[in-house]
Design a protein around this motif. Structure first.
Motif, PDB file in Angstrom:
ATOM      1  N   TRP A  22     -90.291  41.680 -30.159  1.00 46.29           N
ATOM      2  CA  TRP A  22     -91.692  41.549 -29.321  1.00 46.29           C
ATOM      3  C   TRP A  22     -92.488  41.885 -30.739  1.00 46.29           C
ATOM      4  O   TRP A  22     -93.604  41.393 -30.752  1.00 46.29           O
ATOM      5  N   VAL A  23     -91.894  43.205 -31.871  1.00 44.52           N
ATOM      6  CA  VAL A  23     -93.015  42.956 -33.112  1.00 44.52           C
ATOM      7  C   VAL A  23     -93.120  42.293 -33.428  1.00 44.52           C
ATOM      8  O   VAL A  23     -94.025  41.014 -34.064  1.00 44.52           O
ATOM      9  N   GLY A  24     -91.666  41.149 -33.786  1.00 49.91           N
ATOM     10  CA  GLY A  24     -92.035  39.921 -34.241  1.00 49.91           C
ATOM     11  C   GLY A  24     -92.599  38.590 -33.788  1.00 49.91           C
ATOM     12  O   GLY A  24     -93.492  37.955 -34.688  1.00 49.91           O
ATOM     13  N   TYR A  25     -92.721  39.047 -32.627  1.00 42.40           N
ATOM     14  CA  TYR A  25     -93.757  37.667 -32.046  1.00 42.40           C
ATOM     15  C   TYR A  25     -95.118  38.003 -32.138  1.00 42.40           C
ATOM     16  O   TYR A  25     -95.852  37.075 -32.764  1.00 42.40           O
ATOM     17  N   LEU A  26     -95.362  39.713 -32.150  1.00 40.21           N
ATOM     18  CA  LEU A  26     -96.831  40.117 -31.975  1.00 40.21           C
ATOM     19  C   LEU A  26     -97.376  39.491 -33.822  1.00 40.21           C
ATOM     20  O   LEU A  26     -98.810  39.607 -33.875  1.00 40.21           O
ATOM     21  N   ILE A  27     -96.518  40.119 -34.567  1.00 42.49           N
ATOM     22  CA  ILE A  27     -96.403  39.356 -35.631  1.00 42.49           C
ATOM     23  C   ILE A  27     -96.325  38.017 -36.266  1.00 42.49           C
ATOM     24  O   ILE A  27     -98.358  37.706 -36.862  1.00 42.49           O
ATOM     25  N   TYR A  28     -95.724  37.441 -35.828  1.00 43.17           N
ATOM     26  CA  TYR A  28     -96.267  35.776 -36.682  1.00 43.17           C
ATOM     27  C   TYR A  28     -95.662  34.821 -35.332  1.00 43.17           C
ATOM     28  O   TYR A  28     -96.527  33.747 -35.651  1.00 43.17           O
ATOM     29  N   GLU A  29     -96.143  35.756 -34.247  1.00 39.15           N
ATOM     30  CA  GLU A  29     -96.325  34.214 -33.081  1.00 39.15           C
ATOM     31  C   GLU A  29     -97.195  34.191 -32.216  1.00 39.15           C
ATOM     32  O   GLU A  29     -97.860  32.975 -32.033  1.00 39.15           O
ATOM     33  N   LYS A  30     -98.276  35.643 -32.551  1.00 41.08           N
ATOM     34  CA  LYS A  30     -99.590  35.373 -31.530  1.00 41.08           C
ATOM     35  C   LYS A  30    -100.344  35.301 -31.358  1.00 41.08           C
ATOM     36  O   LYS A  30    -101.030  34.362 -30.953  1.00 41.08           O
ATOM     37  N   PRO A  31    -100.775  34.955 -33.275  1.00 40.77           N
ATOM     38  CA  PRO A  31    -101.797  34.342 -33.678  1.00 40.77           C
ATOM     39  C   PRO A  31    -101.758  33.099 -33.203  1.00 40.77           C
ATOM     40  O   PRO A  31    -102.786  32.259 -32.755  1.00 40.77           O
ATOM     41  N   TYR A  32    -100.703  32.412 -33.081  1.00 46.65           N
ATOM     42  CA  TYR A  32    -100.128  30.802 -32.910  1.00 46.65           C
ATOM     43  C   TYR A  32    -100.730  30.490 -31.548  1.00 46.65           C
ATOM     44  O   TYR A  32     -99.980  29.186 -30.878  1.00 46.65           O
ATOM     45  N   ASP A  33    -100.225  32.132 -30.293  1.00 51.48           N
ATOM     46  CA  ASP A  33     -99.699  31.379 -29.260  1.00 51.48           C
ATOM     47  C   ASP A  33    -101.027  30.679 -28.711  1.00 51.48           C
ATOM     48  O   ASP A  33    -101.766  31.942 -27.440  1.00 51.48           O
ATOM     49  N   PHE A  34    -101.536  29.762 -28.256  1.00 49.79           N
ATOM     50  CA  PHE A  34    -102.637  29.281 -27.656  1.00 49.79           C
ATOM     51  C   PHE A  34    -102.848  27.701 -27.543  1.00 49.79           C
ATOM     52  O   PHE A  34    -101.767  27.134 -27.717  1.00 49.79           O
ATOM     53  N   ARG A  35    -103.402  27.510 -26.852  1.00 46.89           N
ATOM     54  CA  ARG A  35    -103.524  26.226 -25.250  1.00 46.89           C
ATOM     55  C   ARG A  35    -104.388  25.723 -26.234  1.00 46.89           C
ATOM     56  O   ARG A  35    -104.504  23.775 -25.817  1.00 46.89           O
ATOM     57  N   GLN A  36    -105.365  25.801 -26.097  1.00 46.51           N
ATOM     58  CA  GLN A  36    -106.682  25.420 -26.716  1.00 46.51           C
ATOM     59  C   GLN A  36    -108.063  25.425 -28.164  1.00 46.51           C
ATOM     60  O   GLN A  36    -107.149  26.072 -28.586  1.00 46.51           O
ATOM     61  N   ILE A  37    -108.351  24.383 -28.374  1.00 46.27           N
ATOM     62  CA  ILE A  37    -108.976  24.739 -29.733  1.00 46.27           C
ATOM     63  C   ILE A  37    -110.476  24.093 -29.701  1.00 46.27           C
ATOM     64  O   ILE A  37    -110.783  23.053 -28.787  1.00 46.27           O
ATOM     65  N   THR A  38    -111.420  24.734 -29.854  1.00 48.16           N
ATOM     66  CA  THR A  38    -112.855  24.400 -29.736  1.00 48.16           C
ATOM     67  C   THR A  38    -112.980  24.042 -31.184  1.00 48.16           C
ATOM     68  O   THR A  38    -113.189  25.282 -32.430  1.00 48.16           O
ATOM     69  N   LEU A  39    -113.514  22.688 -32.129  1.00 46.96           N
ATOM     70  CA  LEU A  39    -114.441  22.557 -32.935  1.00 46.96           C
ATOM     71  C   LEU A  39    -115.820  22.878 -33.324  1.00 46.96           C
ATOM     72  O   LEU A  39    -116.362  22.328 -32.360  1.00 46.96           O
ATOM     73  N   ASN A  40    -116.283  22.654 -34.482  1.00 47.00           N
ATOM     74  CA  ASN A  40    -117.619  23.859 -34.781  1.00 47.00           C
ATOM     75  C   ASN A  40    -118.195  23.987 -33.325  1.00 47.00           C
ATOM     76  O   ASN A  40    -119.301  23.909 -32.531  1.00 47.00           O
ATOM     77  N   PRO A  41    -117.447  25.333 -32.799  1.00 47.45           N
ATOM     78  CA  PRO A  41    -118.754  25.629 -32.090  1.00 47.45           C
ATOM     79  C   PRO A  41    -119.111  26.522 -31.746  1.00 47.45           C
ATOM     80  O   PRO A  41    -120.069  27.239 -33.334  1.00 47.45           O
ATOM     81  N   ALA A  42    -120.428  26.465 -30.656  1.00 46.36           N
ATOM     82  CA  ALA A  42    -122.066  27.413 -30.615  1.00 46.36           C
ATOM     83  C   ALA A  42    -121.705  28.553 -31.484  1.00 46.36           C
ATOM     84  O   ALA A  42    -122.772  28.688 -32.070  1.00 46.36           O
ATOM     85  N   SER A  43    -121.059  29.602 -30.510  1.00 47.64           N
ATOM     86  CA  SER A  43    -121.192  30.681 -31.079  1.00 47.64           C
ATOM     87  C   SER A  43    -119.669  30.750 -32.163  1.00 47.64           C
ATOM     88  O   SER A  43    -118.464  29.891 -31.536  1.00 47.64           O
ATOM     89  N   GLU A  44    -119.127  31.355 -33.084  1.00 46.39           N
ATOM     90  CA  GLU A  44    -118.187  31.180 -33.833  1.00 46.39           C
ATOM     91  C   GLU A  44    -116.555  32.534 -33.610  1.00 46.39           C
ATOM     92  O   GLU A  44    -115.769  32.578 -33.993  1.00 46.39           O
ATOM     93  N   GLY A  45    -117.373  33.126 -31.952  1.00 45.46           N
ATOM     94  CA  GLY A  45    -116.507  34.581 -31.617  1.00 45.46           C
ATOM     95  C   GLY A  45    -116.324  34.286 -30.460  1.00 45.46           C
ATOM     96  O   GLY A  45    -115.413  35.159 -29.800  1.00 45.46           O
ATOM     97  N   GLN A  46    -117.018  33.128 -29.628  1.00 48.61           N
ATOM     98  CA  GLN A  46    -116.412  33.325 -28.180  1.00 48.61           C
ATOM     99  C   GLN A  46    -117.377  31.603 -28.140  1.00 48.61           C
ATOM    100  O   GLN A  46    -117.377  31.077 -28.729  1.00 48.61           O
ATOM    101  N   VAL A  47    -116.169  31.479 -27.124  1.00 44.65           N
ATOM    102  CA  VAL A  47    -116.057  29.864 -26.554  1.00 44.65           C
ATOM    103  C   VAL A  47    -117.483  29.697 -25.614  1.00 44.65           C
ATOM    104  O   VAL A  47    -117.516  30.225 -24.663  1.00 44.65           O
ATOM    105  N   HIS A  48    -118.094  28.729 -25.613  1.00 46.17           N
ATOM    106  CA  HIS A  48    -119.285  28.361 -25.246  1.00 46.17           C
ATOM    107  C   HIS A  48    -119.306  27.266 -24.127  1.00 46.17           C
ATOM    108  O   HIS A  48    -118.785  26.475 -24.782  1.00 46.17           O
ATOM    109  N   PRO A  49    -120.197  27.228 -22.838  1.00 51.20           N
ATOM    110  CA  PRO A  49    -119.643  25.857 -21.772  1.00 51.20           C
ATOM    111  C   PRO A  49    -119.549  24.311 -22.293  1.00 51.20           C
ATOM    112  O   PRO A  49    -119.342  23.541 -22.465  1.00 51.20           O
TER     113      PRO A  49
END
Length: 273
Positions: A22-49
């Motif tokens: 679990w610790v290894g997952y948090l350290i090494y895998e959690k940052p890559y545990d995503f399903r979507q990406i947004t390019l050139n987002p309106a805000s670099e801190g959150q996703v906008h519609p």
């Protein structure tokens, strides 16, 4: 009693392995545990519609590129930021990455993590895979050539204005994209005197074609000349020099093609006889 201790020991070791995983997952895998990406987002801190959200193979390619990227101490000076990539799932932001391009020709790309303040260089294979996807078309610098040209007319330097571009820049998959651009925003004439005229470039072109207009009328054409062969007027008047330089395909740049510079001068004194 011994049997109980044995079971306790086995349970403890199993729990330790689970915890380590679990610790290894948090350290090494959690940052890559995503399903979507947004390019050139309106805000670099959150996703906008209004942001464009991408998923599937392109998100997996992004995750793979991040996993394989190697840390580097800093970015080279010539690397330029091209876009921001926000990784997330269902709008929940996980991380922000800034994509930098060093050279398309050398398949040289970098990610910068503002949260961790660390830089990573993409592997060659991941660079090609990620940047070959149409979704990343805006990541290409589409570099307007940075070459400059100037006329040294006596003690006066006249800087050329780029009024025409016809070039091709390299894509990650090895093909080239064609770019054409023209601009007629020509500055007012700069007063010059005499016949001491020199043409200089920040990078020497392969060939030069020149069209010279005097008082708005085509006066002279010069094709396939060297900078030293540039025509020097013998009469006063307003002259427009349209100089087209050709740059060949080379191993030192991501583009090839032609640049047209325009110079407008007013020769106020005729050259001495």
């Amino acid at each position: 009693m011994k049997l109980a201790l044995k079971y306790i020991l086995v349970f403890f070791l199993a729990a330790l392995c689970v915890g380590a995983s679990w610790v290894g997952y948090l350290i090494y895998e959690k940052p890559y545990d995503f399903r979507q990406i947004t390019l050139n987002p309106a805000s670099e801190g959150q996703v906008h519609p209004q942001d464009t959200t991408l998923s599937g193979a392109i998100a997996k390619a992004m995750g793979q590129a991040l996993r394989n990227a190697q840390p580097v101490p800093s970015l080279p000076e010539y690397a330029t930021k091209q876009m921001t990539v926000l990784t997330h799932t269902e709008g929940t932001a996980l991380a922000v990455y800034e994509l930098y391009i060093g050279s398309i020709l050398n398949r040289e790309g970098y990610f910068y993590s503002p949260q961790k303040q660390t830089y990573f260089r993409l592997s060659t294979a991941d660079f090609v895979l990620l940047l070959s996807d149409p979704a990343f078309a805006d990541a290409y610098p589409e570099r307007q050539p940075t070459q400059t040209a100037s006329l040294l007319w006596g003690d006066t330097e006249v800087r050329g204005v780029i009024t025409g571009l016809d070039y091709r820049y390299l894509l990650a998959n090895g093909s080239y994209k064609h770019i054409e651009h023209s601009d007629q925003n020509i500055p007012e004439p700069l007063p010059v005197q005499g016949s001491d005229l020199k043409l200089q470039f920040s990078a020497r072109p392969e060939a030069l074609n020149v069209a010279i207009l005097r008082n708005g009328v085509l006066f002279r054409n010069q094709n396939g000349i060297s900078p030293k062969e540039l025509y020097v007027p013998e009469e006063t008047g307003i002259y427009l020099y349209q100089i087209t330089a050709s740059y060949p395909l080379s191993l030192e740049q991501d583009w090839y093609g032609e640049i047209t510079w325009t110079f407008r001068v007013e020769l106020t004194d005729a050259p001495a006889a």
